[in-house]
Design an enzyme around this catalytic site. Structure first.
Site, PDB file in Angstrom:
ATOM      1  N   PHE A 165      -1.619   3.660   6.887  1.00 31.23           N
ATOM      2  CA  PHE A 165      -0.721   3.787   7.955  1.00 31.23           C
ATOM      3  C   PHE A 165      -0.339   5.568   6.788  1.00 31.23           C
ATOM      4  O   PHE A 165       0.694   6.174   7.980  1.00 31.23           O
ATOM      5  CB  PHE A 165       0.702   2.624   7.875  1.00 31.23           C
ATOM      6  CG  PHE A 165       0.340   1.573   9.081  1.00 31.23           C
ATOM      7  CD1 PHE A 165      -1.333   1.319   8.991  1.00 31.23           C
ATOM      8  CD2 PHE A 165       0.875   1.288  10.101  1.00 31.23           C
ATOM      9  CE1 PHE A 165      -1.544   0.992  10.389  1.00 31.23           C
ATOM     10  CE2 PHE A 165       0.248   0.835  10.944  1.00 31.23           C
ATOM     11  CZ  PHE A 165      -1.170   0.362  11.059  1.00 31.23           C
ATOM     12  N   VAL A 224      -3.178  -2.561   0.726  1.00 37.89           N
ATOM     13  CA  VAL A 224      -4.633  -1.206   1.217  1.00 37.89           C
ATOM     14  C   VAL A 224      -3.349  -0.884   2.492  1.00 37.89           C
ATOM     15  O   VAL A 224      -3.504   0.646   2.951  1.00 37.89           O
ATOM     16  CB  VAL A 224      -5.104  -1.906   1.121  1.00 37.89           C
ATOM     17  CG1 VAL A 224      -6.391  -0.964   1.796  1.00 37.89           C
ATOM     18  CG2 VAL A 224      -5.719  -2.421  -0.163  1.00 37.89           C
ATOM     19  N   CYS A 225      -3.117  -1.818   3.805  1.00 39.03           N
ATOM     20  CA  CYS A 225      -2.708  -1.093   5.054  1.00 39.03           C
ATOM     21  C   CYS A 225      -0.964  -0.300   4.909  1.00 39.03           C
ATOM     22  O   CYS A 225      -1.559   0.895   5.682  1.00 39.03           O
ATOM     23  CB  CYS A 225      -2.635  -2.429   6.044  1.00 39.03           C
ATOM     24  SG  CYS A 225      -3.789  -3.210   6.392  1.00 39.03           S
ATOM     25  N   THR A 226      -0.879  -0.684   3.386  1.00 38.68           N
ATOM     26  CA  THR A 226       0.937   0.174   3.797  1.00 38.68           C
ATOM     27  C   THR A 226       0.261   2.269   3.090  1.00 38.68           C
ATOM     28  O   THR A 226       0.635   2.711   3.684  1.00 38.68           O
ATOM     29  CB  THR A 226       1.721  -0.492   2.585  1.00 38.68           C
ATOM     30  OG1 THR A 226       2.083  -1.400   2.739  1.00 38.68           O
ATOM     31  CG2 THR A 226       2.587   0.666   2.615  1.00 38.68           C
TER      32      THR A 226
END
Length: 217
Positions: A49, A44-46
């Site tokens: 960002f 999710v964070c990929t």
């Protein structure tokens, strides 16, 4: 102590993949968006960002710097940026803080004071490091959003909120629900009707306490 809106952002010295600096020096006279995540190389964070990277022109247009925060290290950040840029199709030109000792995460009230990272830790150990902070040029925290690990952040909403903050900054104005740039704004109750008209022109008075002005400059 807990961090609240209108508190001054802690002026910590941080280590990032783009060098070391004090937060207040890095912000300078700009607005800033700080966005955190619990671990590098997470799905999710990929995507999040990557979304921030794709919006680089929008941040610049608003005079805003962006800063990632992670509890992983500098070398991990550098390697992870390769994945971010590959999936987003845009350079991740913003710095990412290497908050391995959790100093910044605790100062921003994302983790309790006694938190630590065990050997073999997983993202669950720092799950609450999933927040967005918008900071004004006077280094005051203007907005905070916190998300669970299962829900990706909507950076279109972050931009909308930033626009609203910049539109009303240090003015007796507010934005209504679902406001977008160019739409009418609400005049604060600190101004009487005649004072509001003198300052902002004609008013659209829906209720004695709900008065709109035509997107004043």
């Amino acid at each position: 102590m807990a961090l609240r809106i209108n508190d001054t952002l802690p002026n910590l010295h941080v280590v990032t993949d783009q060098g070391d600096f004090d937060l207040h020096d890095w912000i300078g006279d700009s607005w800033a968006v700080l966005f955190s995540h619990p671990k590098d190389f997470t799905p999710v964070c990929t995507t999040e960002f990557g979304a921030v990277a794709q919006l680089s022109a929008e941040w610049a247009k608003r005079g805003t710097k962006v800063l990632g925060i992670s509890v992983d290290g500098v070398e991990e950040h550098k390697a992870w940026k390769g994945d971010i840029e590959k999936t987003a199709g845009a350079p991740a030109g913003f710095p990412i803080v290497a908050d391995g000792d959790l100093t910044l995460s605790k100062a921003l009230d994302m983790l309790p004071a006694d938190a630590y990272l065990p050997d073999g830790r997983t993202p669950a150990h720092s799950a609450t490091v999933r927040s967005v902070f918008i900071v004004s040029p006077d280094k005051k925290v203007q907005l905070m959003m916190t998300y669970p690990m299962s829900v990706g952040r909507n950076f279109a909403e972050v931009l909308r909120a930033l626009d609203g903050l910049q539109r009303t900054y240090q003015q007796p104005l507010a934005t209504p629900a679902n406001w977008e740039v160019g739409q009418d704004v609400i005049v604060a109750l600190s101004l009487k009707d005649d004072e509001a008209r003198e300052k902002y022109g004609d008013l659209d008075i829906k209720l004695p306490y709900l008065r709109f002005a035509k997107n004043p400059g």
